[in-house]
Design an enzyme around this catalytic site. Structure first.
Site, PDB file in Angstrom:
ATOM      1  N   ARG A   1     -47.074 -74.728 -87.716  1.00 14.39           N
ATOM      2  CA  ARG A   1     -46.940 -75.124 -86.311  1.00 14.39           C
ATOM      3  C   ARG A   1     -46.990 -76.622 -86.142  1.00 14.39           C
ATOM      4  O   ARG A   1     -46.940 -77.115 -85.014  1.00 14.39           O
ATOM      5  CB  ARG A   1     -48.084 -74.557 -85.491  1.00 14.39           C
ATOM      6  CG  ARG A   1     -47.782 -73.161 -85.037  1.00 14.39           C
ATOM      7  CD  ARG A   1     -48.906 -72.662 -84.187  1.00 14.39           C
ATOM      8  NE  ARG A   1     -49.043 -71.290 -84.514  1.00 14.39           N
ATOM      9  CZ  ARG A   1     -49.153 -70.318 -83.624  1.00 14.39           C
ATOM     10  NH1 ARG A   1     -49.205 -70.596 -82.356  1.00 14.39           N
ATOM     11  NH2 ARG A   1     -49.226 -69.088 -84.006  1.00 14.39           N
TER      12      ARG A   1
ATOM     13  N   ARG B   1     -50.842 -73.372 -73.968  1.00 13.28           N
ATOM     14  CA  ARG B   1     -50.241 -73.005 -75.264  1.00 13.28           C
ATOM     15  C   ARG B   1     -48.774 -73.437 -75.293  1.00 13.28           C
ATOM     16  O   ARG B   1     -48.271 -73.915 -76.315  1.00 13.28           O
ATOM     17  CB  ARG B   1     -50.362 -71.488 -75.489  1.00 13.28           C
ATOM     18  CG  ARG B   1     -51.784 -71.077 -75.871  1.00 13.28           C
ATOM     19  CD  ARG B   1     -52.038 -69.601 -75.616  1.00 13.28           C
ATOM     20  NE  ARG B   1     -51.257 -68.694 -76.422  1.00 13.28           N
ATOM     21  CZ  ARG B   1     -51.036 -67.411 -76.106  1.00 13.28           C
ATOM     22  NH1 ARG B   1     -51.558 -66.897 -74.992  1.00 13.28           N
ATOM     23  NH2 ARG B   1     -50.308 -66.648 -76.883  1.00 13.28           N
TER      24      ARG B   1
ATOM     25  N   ARG C   1     -55.043 -59.818 -74.533  1.00 12.51           N
ATOM     26  CA  ARG C   1     -55.635 -60.849 -75.376  1.00 12.51           C
ATOM     27  C   ARG C   1     -56.329 -61.885 -74.506  1.00 12.51           C
ATOM     28  O   ARG C   1     -55.832 -62.208 -73.432  1.00 12.51           O
ATOM     29  CB  ARG C   1     -54.536 -61.516 -76.218  1.00 12.51           C
ATOM     30  CG  ARG C   1     -54.738 -61.278 -77.696  1.00 12.51           C
ATOM     31  CD  ARG C   1     -53.575 -61.672 -78.510  1.00 12.51           C
ATOM     32  NE  ARG C   1     -53.306 -63.093 -78.482  1.00 12.51           N
ATOM     33  CZ  ARG C   1     -52.333 -63.664 -79.151  1.00 12.51           C
ATOM     34  NH1 ARG C   1     -51.542 -62.925 -79.908  1.00 12.51           N
ATOM     35  NH2 ARG C   1     -52.127 -64.952 -79.074  1.00 12.51           N
TER      36      ARG C   1
ATOM     37  N   LYS D   1     -42.672 -63.218 -81.989  1.00 16.15           N
ATOM     38  CA  LYS D   1     -42.852 -63.345 -83.451  1.00 16.15           C
ATOM     39  C   LYS D   1     -43.472 -62.065 -84.019  1.00 16.15           C
ATOM     40  O   LYS D   1     -42.994 -61.531 -85.019  1.00 16.15           O
ATOM     41  CB  LYS D   1     -43.755 -64.555 -83.767  1.00 16.15           C
ATOM     42  CG  LYS D   1     -43.201 -65.874 -83.239  1.00 16.15           C
ATOM     43  CD  LYS D   1     -44.078 -67.065 -83.606  1.00 16.15           C
ATOM     44  CE  LYS D   1     -45.435 -67.095 -82.921  1.00 16.15           C
ATOM     45  NZ  LYS D   1     -45.364 -67.246 -81.444  1.00 16.15           N
TER      46      LYS D   1
ATOM     47  N   ARG E   1     -48.477 -58.277 -71.619  1.00 10.84           N
ATOM     48  CA  ARG E   1     -48.663 -57.809 -73.000  1.00 10.84           C
ATOM     49  C   ARG E   1     -49.945 -56.990 -73.152  1.00 10.84           C
ATOM     50  O   ARG E   1     -50.983 -57.307 -72.583  1.00 10.84           O
ATOM     51  CB  ARG E   1     -48.728 -59.005 -73.950  1.00 10.84           C
ATOM     52  CG  ARG E   1     -49.096 -58.598 -75.365  1.00 10.84           C
ATOM     53  CD  ARG E   1     -48.818 -59.653 -76.371  1.00 10.84           C
ATOM     54  NE  ARG E   1     -49.617 -60.850 -76.194  1.00 10.84           N
ATOM     55  CZ  ARG E   1     -49.536 -61.902 -76.980  1.00 10.84           C
ATOM     56  NH1 ARG E   1     -48.651 -61.919 -77.967  1.00 10.84           N
ATOM     57  NH2 ARG E   1     -50.287 -62.945 -76.779  1.00 10.84           N
TER      58      ARG E   1
HETATM   59  P1  AP5 Z   1     -45.194 -60.960 -79.185  1.00 16.72           P
HETATM   60  O1  AP5 Z   1     -44.375 -60.332 -80.270  1.00 16.72           O
HETATM   61  O2  AP5 Z   1     -46.621 -60.592 -79.087  1.00 16.72           O
HETATM   62  O3  AP5 Z   1     -45.019 -62.558 -79.227  1.00 16.72           O
HETATM   63  P2  AP5 Z   1     -45.619 -63.626 -80.207  1.00 16.72           P
HETATM   64  O4  AP5 Z   1     -44.561 -64.647 -80.427  1.00 16.72           O
HETATM   65  O5  AP5 Z   1     -46.206 -62.980 -81.433  1.00 16.72           O
HETATM   66  O6  AP5 Z   1     -46.740 -64.232 -79.260  1.00 16.72           O
HETATM   67  P3  AP5 Z   1     -48.192 -64.728 -79.568  1.00 16.72           P
HETATM   68  O7  AP5 Z   1     -48.898 -64.843 -78.250  1.00 16.72           O
HETATM   69  O8  AP5 Z   1     -48.832 -63.886 -80.628  1.00 16.72           O
HETATM   70  O9  AP5 Z   1     -47.910 -66.163 -80.118  1.00 16.72           O
HETATM   71  P4  AP5 Z   1     -48.887 -67.317 -80.227  1.00 16.72           P
HETATM   72  O10 AP5 Z   1     -48.135 -68.202 -81.132  1.00 16.72           O
HETATM   73  O11 AP5 Z   1     -49.349 -67.907 -78.969  1.00 16.72           O
HETATM   74  O12 AP5 Z   1     -50.220 -66.619 -80.784  1.00 16.72           O
HETATM   75  P5  AP5 Z   1     -50.831 -66.461 -82.258  1.00 16.72           P
HETATM   76  O13 AP5 Z   1     -51.563 -65.190 -82.304  1.00 16.72           O
HETATM   77  O14 AP5 Z   1     -49.812 -66.735 -83.271  1.00 16.72           O
HETATM   78  O15 AP5 Z   1     -44.426 -60.668 -77.802  1.00 16.72           O
HETATM   79  C1  AP5 Z   1     -44.996 -61.038 -76.558  1.00 16.72           C
HETATM   80  C2  AP5 Z   1     -44.745 -59.961 -75.498  1.00 16.72           C
HETATM   81  O16 AP5 Z   1     -43.351 -59.908 -75.189  1.00 16.72           O
HETATM   82  C3  AP5 Z   1     -45.129 -58.543 -75.969  1.00 16.72           C
HETATM   83  O17 AP5 Z   1     -45.705 -57.865 -74.882  1.00 16.72           O
HETATM   84  C4  AP5 Z   1     -43.785 -57.905 -76.390  1.00 16.72           C
HETATM   85  O18 AP5 Z   1     -43.802 -56.502 -76.208  1.00 16.72           O
HETATM   86  C5  AP5 Z   1     -42.814 -58.601 -75.436  1.00 16.72           C
HETATM   87  N1  AP5 Z   1     -41.489 -58.845 -76.040  1.00 16.72           N
HETATM   88  C6  AP5 Z   1     -41.251 -59.353 -77.263  1.00 16.72           C
HETATM   89  N2  AP5 Z   1     -39.915 -59.484 -77.479  1.00 16.72           N
HETATM   90  C7  AP5 Z   1     -39.315 -59.066 -76.340  1.00 16.72           C
HETATM   91  C8  AP5 Z   1     -37.944 -58.970 -75.923  1.00 16.72           C
HETATM   92  N3  AP5 Z   1     -36.932 -59.354 -76.697  1.00 16.72           N
HETATM   93  N4  AP5 Z   1     -37.689 -58.513 -74.685  1.00 16.72           N
HETATM   94  C9  AP5 Z   1     -38.708 -58.153 -73.875  1.00 16.72           C
HETATM   95  N5  AP5 Z   1     -40.025 -58.215 -74.209  1.00 16.72           N
HETATM   96  C10 AP5 Z   1     -40.324 -58.670 -75.436  1.00 16.72           C
HETATM   97  O19 AP5 Z   1     -51.881 -67.676 -82.228  1.00 16.72           O
HETATM   98  C11 AP5 Z   1     -53.001 -67.633 -81.370  1.00 16.72           C
HETATM   99  C12 AP5 Z   1     -53.779 -68.923 -81.463  1.00 16.72           C
HETATM  100  O20 AP5 Z   1     -54.261 -69.096 -82.820  1.00 16.72           O
HETATM  101  C13 AP5 Z   1     -52.999 -70.205 -81.174  1.00 16.72           C
HETATM  102  O21 AP5 Z   1     -52.934 -70.496 -79.799  1.00 16.72           O
HETATM  103  C14 AP5 Z   1     -53.816 -71.227 -81.958  1.00 16.72           C
HETATM  104  O22 AP5 Z   1     -55.000 -71.571 -81.263  1.00 16.72           O
HETATM  105  C15 AP5 Z   1     -54.199 -70.463 -83.200  1.00 16.72           C
HETATM  106  N6  AP5 Z   1     -53.218 -70.603 -84.302  1.00 16.72           N
HETATM  107  C16 AP5 Z   1     -52.412 -69.641 -84.824  1.00 16.72           C
HETATM  108  N7  AP5 Z   1     -51.647 -70.127 -85.808  1.00 16.72           N
HETATM  109  C17 AP5 Z   1     -51.965 -71.446 -85.903  1.00 16.72           C
HETATM  110  C18 AP5 Z   1     -51.490 -72.487 -86.734  1.00 16.72           C
HETATM  111  N8  AP5 Z   1     -50.526 -72.292 -87.659  1.00 16.72           N
HETATM  112  N9  AP5 Z   1     -52.031 -73.714 -86.567  1.00 16.72           N
HETATM  113  C19 AP5 Z   1     -53.008 -73.941 -85.664  1.00 16.72           C
HETATM  114  N10 AP5 Z   1     -53.489 -72.996 -84.840  1.00 16.72           N
HETATM  115  C20 AP5 Z   1     -52.970 -71.748 -84.967  1.00 16.72           C
HETATM  116 MG    MG Z   2     -48.164 -62.856 -82.233  1.00 18.29          MG
END
Ligand code: AP5
Ligand code: MG
Length: 210
Positions: free
Chosen positions: A88, A167, A156, A13, A123
């Site tokens: 989510r 997760r 992270r 994302k 990552r």
């Molecule tokens: P990356 O782009 O970082 O993936 P991402 O989908 O952004 O992953 P996140 O870990 O950020 O998602 P998340 O939903 O767990 O965390 P968030 O911060 O939103 O890519 C990942 C890796 O893959 C990178 O190294 C990249 O280089 C590589 N990559 C990407 N695309 C690729 C490809 N095509 N080929 C090869 N490699 C690739 O949320 C964190 C926490 O916050 C949650 O767990 C929760 O506790 C809380 N939270 C956030 N939003 C909410 C909500 N709406 N409601 C409740 N709690 C929430």
């Molecule tokens: Mg992210």
């Protein structure tokens, strides 16, 4: 234009949100980033969120809805935005509707769980500017520094193996039902994740602009 980027943890994302931002000049609003900033600043909400994030659980709906609503008041959101990781839960999707927000498209990144585990384990993130790298798929040019701002890269805290699995479990249980929710409204644009960032970004940009 108002978009949602949906997908499991590590689906890409943040990575592909950046590609859409560059093409369309829209802000990317990541609720994960908002929560991490609140945690760093040790605000009341940040302190409350810590236990949920480090356990791989979702932060309570009311808290994250309030953070998002406040962020959307900022002037840079006037012309549209890309929501990364919100909604989510069905309750969060309903909250968006209650705010009168009409989403144009939901881009759903589909990536298998085994691939997710590999991606998150490799990552690296820049805490200064938010850029994301992968030791194998998208390495920084320098040894361990950000290409954009030269700060040191790090892992992270929620990218520990046990937390990654939790997760993913929560994603399947609470977030995946949103696929049907948006499909039934004719808004769902699935994109199958490819092996390289570039190949997936092409498909994502096609889904946004087709
Ligand atoms: P990356 O782009 O970082 O993936 P991402 O989908 O952004 O992953 P996140 O870990 O950020 O998602 P998340 O939903 O767990 O965390 P968030 O911060 O939103 O890519 C990942 C890796 O893959 C990178 O190294 C990249 O280089 C590589 N990559 C990407 N695309 C690729 C490809 N095509 N080929 C090869 N490699 C690739 O949320 C964190 C926490 O916050 C949650 O767990 C929760 O506790 C809380 N939270 C956030 N939003 C909410 C909500 N709406 N409601 C409740 N709690 C929430
Ligand atoms: Mg992210």
């Amino acid at each position: 234009m108002k978009l949602i980027l949906m997908g499991a943890p590590g689906a890409g994302k943040g990575t592909h949100g950046a590609a859409i931002r560059e093409r369309y000049h829209l802000p990317v609003i990541s609720t994960g980033d908002l929560i991490r900033k609140a945690m760093q600043a040790e605000t009341k909400a940040g302190e409350q969120a810590k236990a949920f994030v480090s356990a791989g659980k979702l932060v309570p709906d009311e808290m994250v809805i309030a953070m998002l609503e406040e962020r959307l008041q900022a002037p840079d959101c006037q012309k549209g935005y890309i929501l990364d990781g919100f909604p989510r839960t069905i309750a969060q999707a309903q909250a968006l509707e209650e705010m009168g927000i009409v989403i144009d498209r939901v881009i759903d990144l589909e990536v298998e769980d085994e691939v997710i585990v590999q991606r998150l384990a490799g990552r690296l993130v820049c805490r200064e500017c938010g850029a994301t790298y992968h030791i194998q798929y998208s390495p920084p040019t320098g040894a361990n520094t950000c290409d954009h701002c030269n700060h040191l890269l790090s892992r992270r805290e929620d990218d520990e193996p046990a937390t990654i699995l939790e997760r993913l479990r929560i994603y399947h249980e609470q977030t995946e039902p949103l696929r049907d929710y948006y499909a039934s409204r004719g808004k769902l644009y699935p994109v199958k994740g490819q092996d390289t960032v570039e190949a997936t970004s092409k498909l994502v940009l096609a889904a946004v602009g087709s």
